[in-house]
Design an enzyme around this catalytic site. Structure first.
Site: not given
Ligand SMILES: NC(=O)c1ccc[n+]([C@@H]2O[C@H](COP(=O)([O-])OP(=O)(O)OC[C@H]3O[C@@H](n4cnc5c(N)ncnc54)[C@H](O)[C@@H]3O)[C@@H](O)[C@H]2O)c1
Length: 364
Positions: A122, A144, A186, A229, A239, A243, A247, A250, A254, A267
């Protein structure tokens, strides 16, 4: 140089630190306030490959036992199956409620790890170590967490705040260019909804070699985005209101990602095109935004899809199915002016299709 931002959440406050080579000092500082003799680590496989030789000795210096699990790259790791695997990893090794989980990677590892920390016993202490630009400026902040379901992205999850966020820019040295550009989208979003100066501060991304960009400016920019943020999520943690401004672009993005099966568009690319569409729709509904702010960054994006692959009818259906929709009409974050976002319902399909034109005209 190090910047620190405090994020106030209903469950308490936490700090996000941004800087070069700050990982060891920040983690040591955090652990000195805990009595943990062990640590659990979830780490993206690519980050493991590039940085474990640096990270492992740092962790071993700080605690006696380090348990780690690699997270395969890609969105498919944000699954119930992999979440269950991470719980097995923690519970089989005898996790206790005071033992922190350190999550090192991009948004995929962060969302998965955050949800694991939220649900194991938990709730166990969570430390985010974001290693992509997107994770530093966006996903590691605001609480999130979650995984995907066959019917859609991020449909299973919870709000769960970390104890600390450590954004060490040294980890970006190995980040592929496409991932830098994903993060840039972003950053430009924050410029559009909150801070005009970011449009010019983001020019550091124009460097032909991103690794050699001015680190001071980068740290300043990341910290600025985190602060924006933080301010927004502090005001609207769960949200219900502003918040949604995060988006911007977005809703279109999406739908594009879904139409491309989350494969042929990233993305960040989708968010860039989505912001162009949102900008056009803003202008069609009363604003007068100059279009050069975003288009100045157009040359950094390499789109792999063509205009002909997109069906506006299908894209509009996907937008209607978005989980954030509350009635039968599509709600968009639009701008009355730069940095003046507002959530608006647009019923006129012709206007929405004209907005899609603004995005698809960027494709060959
Ligand atoms: N929680 C939230 O508020 C929130 C907000 C925006 C996006 N997201 C989520 O985030 C995700 C996308 O995140 P992302 O763009 O970081 O993608 P990701 O985590 O898939 O990373 C992108 C790529 O970079 C590689 N990578 C990461 N760090 C690295 C480094 N330092 N050196 C070399 N390679 C590296 C990873 O292996 C991957 O291939 C989505 O699932 C999205 O839904 C969440």
């Amino acid at each position: 140089m190090k910047a620190e931002i405090t994020i106030n959440a209903s469950s308490g406050s936490y700090k996000a630190a941004v800087g070069e080579n700050i990982f060891e000092e920040e983690l040591a500082n955090y652990l000195s306030q805990k009595q943990a003799d062990k640590l659990f680590v979830l780490i993206d496989e690519n980050v493991f490959r590039h940085h474990w030789k640096t990270i492992q000795p740092i962790l071993s210096e700080l605690v006696t036992n380090v348990h780690f699990l690699q997270v395969p790259e890609g969105e498919s790791s944000k699954s119930v199956r992999f979440w269950s695997k991470t719980l097995d990893f923690l519970l089989n090794a005898g996790i206790r409620r005071n033992v922190p989980l350190v999550v090192i990677g991009g948004g995929v590892t962060g969302d998965l790890g955050g949800f694991t920390a939220a649900t194991a016993l938990r709730g166990i202490p969570l430390i985010h170590v974001p290693t992509t630009v997107l994770a530093m400026v966006d996903s590691s902040i605001g609480g999130k967490t979650g995984v995907n379901h066959a019917t859609g992205k991020n449909l299973i999850g919870s709000f769960y705040q970390p104890d600390r966020v450590i954004a060490d820019t040294r980890f970006l040295e190995s980040l592929p260019k496409t991932e830098w550009i994903n993060g840039l989208s972003e950053i430009l979003k924050y410029a559009a909804i909150r801070d005009e100066a970011i449009f010019s501060e983001a020019e550091i991304f124009m460097e032909p070699d991103l690794q050699s960009m001015n680190k001071k400016k980068l740290i300043h920019l990341i910290a600025k985005c985190i602060k924006i943020k933080a301010d927004i999520v502090e005001e609207d943690e769960f949200e219900g209101g502003i918040r949604a401004f995060l988006n911007y672009g977005h809703t279109f993005a999406h739908a594009l990602e879904k139409a491309c099966d989350f494969d042929t568009i990233s993305h960040g690319e989708a968010v860039y095109l989505g912001m162009l569409a949102a900008q056009e729709l803003s202008n069609l509904t009363g604003a007068d935004l100059q279009t050069t702010k975003l288009s100045a960054y157009r040359s950094l994006y390499n789109f792999r899809i063509s205009k002909e692959e997109l069906s506006y009818n299908q894209l509009n259906e996907y937008m209607k199915a978005d989980k954030k929709r509350t009635d039968e009409h599509i709600k968009f974050v639009l701008l009355n002016n730069w940095q003046e976002p507002e959530v608006k319902t647009v019923k006129d399909k012709t206007l929405i299709n004209q907005a899609w034109d603004a995005a698809s005209n960027e494709l060959s």
